[in-house]
Motif scaffolding. Sequence first.
Motif, PDB file in Angstrom:
ATOM      1  N   TYR A   1       0.805  -1.227   0.000  1.00 40.69           N
ATOM      2  CA  TYR A   1       0.000   0.000   0.000  1.00 40.69           C
ATOM      3  C   TYR A   1       0.837   1.276   0.000  1.00 40.69           C
ATOM      4  N   GLY A   2       2.126   1.157   0.267  1.00 39.03           N
ATOM      5  CA  GLY A   2       2.976   2.337   0.317  1.00 39.03           C
ATOM      6  C   GLY A   2       2.732   3.205   1.544  1.00 39.03           C
ATOM      7  N   ALA A   3       2.026   2.671   2.513  1.00 38.95           N
ATOM      8  CA  ALA A   3       1.667   3.444   3.707  1.00 38.95           C
ATOM      9  C   ALA A   3       2.722   3.282   4.793  1.00 38.95           C
ATOM     10  N   THR A   4       2.972   4.374   5.513  1.00 40.05           N
ATOM     11  CA  THR A   4       3.838   4.318   6.683  1.00 40.05           C
ATOM     12  C   THR A   4       3.028   3.756   7.846  1.00 40.05           C
ATOM     13  N   VAL A   5       3.513   2.642   8.431  1.00 36.89           N
ATOM     14  CA  VAL A   5       2.784   1.996   9.525  1.00 36.89           C
ATOM     15  C   VAL A   5       3.545   2.075  10.843  1.00 36.89           C
ATOM     16  N   GLY A   6       4.724   2.696  10.821  1.00 38.47           N
ATOM     17  CA  GLY A   6       5.528   2.896  12.022  1.00 38.47           C
ATOM     18  C   GLY A   6       6.683   3.814  11.694  1.00 38.47           C
ATOM     19  N   ARG A   7       7.339   4.318  12.727  1.00 34.48           N
ATOM     20  CA  ARG A   7       8.429   5.270  12.469  1.00 34.48           C
ATOM     21  C   ARG A   7       9.484   5.195  13.565  1.00 34.48           C
ATOM     22  N   PHE A   8      10.740   5.162  13.126  1.00 36.34           N
ATOM     23  CA  PHE A   8      11.880   5.387  14.015  1.00 36.34           C
ATOM     24  C   PHE A   8      12.265   6.842  13.800  1.00 36.34           C
ATOM     25  N   TYR A   9      11.988   7.675  14.772  1.00 36.96           N
ATOM     26  CA  TYR A   9      12.292   9.100  14.633  1.00 36.96           C
ATOM     27  C   TYR A   9      13.794   9.314  14.603  1.00 36.96           C
ATOM     28  N   SER A  10      14.235  10.376  13.935  1.00 38.04           N
ATOM     29  CA  SER A  10      15.663  10.662  13.871  1.00 38.04           C
ATOM     30  C   SER A  10      16.198  10.787  15.294  1.00 38.04           C
ATOM     31  N   PRO A  11      17.384  10.251  15.533  1.00 36.25           N
ATOM     32  CA  PRO A  11      17.908  10.268  16.898  1.00 36.25           C
ATOM     33  C   PRO A  11      18.378  11.656  17.300  1.00 36.25           C
ATOM     34  N   TRP A  12      18.323  11.904  18.570  1.00 41.89           N
ATOM     35  CA  TRP A  12      18.926  13.106  19.126  1.00 41.89           C
ATOM     36  C   TRP A  12      19.801  12.645  20.281  1.00 41.89           C
ATOM     37  N   ALA A  13      20.719  13.473  20.660  1.00 40.46           N
ATOM     38  CA  ALA A  13      21.542  13.226  21.840  1.00 40.46           C
ATOM     39  C   ALA A  13      21.861  14.581  22.451  1.00 40.46           C
ATOM     40  N   ALA A  14      21.992  14.601  23.765  1.00 36.56           N
ATOM     41  CA  ALA A  14      22.338  15.831  24.484  1.00 36.56           C
ATOM     42  C   ALA A  14      23.144  15.457  25.710  1.00 36.56           C
ATOM     43  N   ASP A  15      24.034  16.375  26.110  1.00 38.87           N
ATOM     44  CA  ASP A  15      24.795  16.120  27.326  1.00 38.87           C
ATOM     45  C   ASP A  15      24.067  16.723  28.518  1.00 38.87           C
ATOM     46  N   VAL A  16      24.644  16.567  29.688  1.00 34.24           N
ATOM     47  CA  VAL A  16      23.985  17.001  30.911  1.00 34.24           C
ATOM     48  C   VAL A  16      23.790  18.519  30.966  1.00 34.24           C
ATOM     49  N   MET A  17      24.513  19.269  30.135  1.00 35.88           N
ATOM     50  CA  MET A  17      24.369  20.726  30.064  1.00 35.88           C
ATOM     51  C   MET A  17      23.330  21.122  29.004  1.00 35.88           C
ATOM     52  N   ALA A  18      22.622  20.129  28.471  1.00 36.88           N
ATOM     53  CA  ALA A  18      21.583  20.318  27.438  1.00 36.88           C
ATOM     54  C   ALA A  18      22.165  20.765  26.107  1.00 36.88           C
ATOM     55  N   ARG A  19      23.454  20.543  25.932  1.00 39.43           N
ATOM     56  CA  ARG A  19      24.087  20.851  24.655  1.00 39.43           C
ATOM     57  C   ARG A  19      23.855  19.697  23.696  1.00 39.43           C
TER      58      ARG A  19
ATOM     59  N   ASN B   1      34.306  15.187  24.091  1.00 36.27           N
ATOM     60  CA  ASN B   1      34.243  16.575  24.574  1.00 36.27           C
ATOM     61  C   ASN B   1      32.863  16.963  25.095  1.00 36.27           C
ATOM     62  N   SER B   2      32.079  15.993  25.534  1.00 35.90           N
ATOM     63  CA  SER B   2      30.759  16.266  26.097  1.00 35.90           C
ATOM     64  C   SER B   2      30.844  16.260  27.614  1.00 35.90           C
ATOM     65  N   TYR B   3      29.848  16.836  28.249  1.00 36.11           N
ATOM     66  CA  TYR B   3      29.701  16.752  29.692  1.00 36.11           C
ATOM     67  C   TYR B   3      28.763  15.591  29.978  1.00 36.11           C
ATOM     68  N   TYR B   4      29.232  14.643  30.762  1.00 29.55           N
ATOM     69  CA  TYR B   4      28.477  13.422  30.998  1.00 29.55           C
ATOM     70  C   TYR B   4      27.565  13.564  32.209  1.00 29.55           C
ATOM     71  N   PRO B   5      26.471  12.833  32.175  1.00 31.48           N
ATOM     72  CA  PRO B   5      26.076  11.836  31.190  1.00 31.48           C
ATOM     73  C   PRO B   5      25.509  12.455  29.909  1.00 31.48           C
ATOM     74  N   VAL B   6      25.643  11.689  28.834  1.00 29.00           N
ATOM     75  CA  VAL B   6      25.034  12.014  27.544  1.00 29.00           C
ATOM     76  C   VAL B   6      23.868  11.053  27.372  1.00 29.00           C
ATOM     77  N   VAL B   7      22.752  11.558  26.892  1.00 28.05           N
ATOM     78  CA  VAL B   7      21.578  10.725  26.651  1.00 28.05           C
ATOM     79  C   VAL B   7      21.243  10.793  25.171  1.00 28.05           C
ATOM     80  N   ALA B   8      21.050   9.623  24.551  1.00 28.68           N
ATOM     81  CA  ALA B   8      20.641   9.530  23.150  1.00 28.68           C
ATOM     82  C   ALA B   8      19.330   8.765  23.097  1.00 28.68           C
ATOM     83  N   ASP B   9      18.519   9.047  22.073  1.00 25.25           N
ATOM     84  CA  ASP B   9      17.147   8.553  22.122  1.00 25.25           C
ATOM     85  C   ASP B   9      16.648   7.894  20.850  1.00 25.25           C
ATOM     86  N   PRO B  10      16.820   6.579  20.721  1.00 25.47           N
ATOM     87  CA  PRO B  10      16.052   5.896  19.681  1.00 25.47           C
ATOM     88  C   PRO B  10      14.584   5.804  20.132  1.00 25.47           C
TER      89      PRO B  10
END
Length: 190
Positions: free
Chosen positions: A138-156, A177-186
């Motif tokens: 059908y060519g229909a999107t039935v789910g999505r993996f959103y583009s990942p983001w990541a940020a350090d503890v300073m919200a950078r 060169n990040s301030y830890y912890p860094v969080v990434a989000d699949p």
Amino acid sequence: MRHARDGATAAMNAASRVLVARGKHEPQEAEDPDVHWGQRAREGAWAPTKDGQRIHIGIDCSAGDQAPTLVRPSLRVFVGAEVDTDIVAQTTAGGVRLLTVLHGPDAPTEFRFPVQLPDGLVLEGMPSGGFDVVHLRYGATVGRFYSPWAADVMARPVKADYQLEGSTIIMRVQHENSYYPVVADPLYTR
């Protein structure tokens, strides 16, 4: 058990700090009876698609046979999934979120999430850097993996992107060169 519980609390606190600092509307943890979690990290989760099928999202990590610290039915933490890395796994309304918490510079820069799709569904790369789960007929999107983001503890912002290897999504996080912890989000949602 105390060590795992302490590690789970530290991972959840780190993820929460970064999410609050981002200041955006983030998908909330929610119970969803259509999402089923495995007993080990490698087993990951079975999540629904819009057309009533299920996809399987695994967590390919060095501690793949590890059982999670179960906080609630909709929240589990894989402490020490990789070196200096924990994964806070949430059920969301219609999907799953795998908050990957990097605690220091020795944490890996690549994280692998094998995806198994039912016949007739494929992963299609999007200009945003994410992947749509597309129904071939059908060519229909039935789910999505959103583009990942990541940020350090300073919200950078920390550079994060996906690469597809076969049917495995590889999340790359350039956290030097990040301030830890860094969080990434699949994040996957139907």
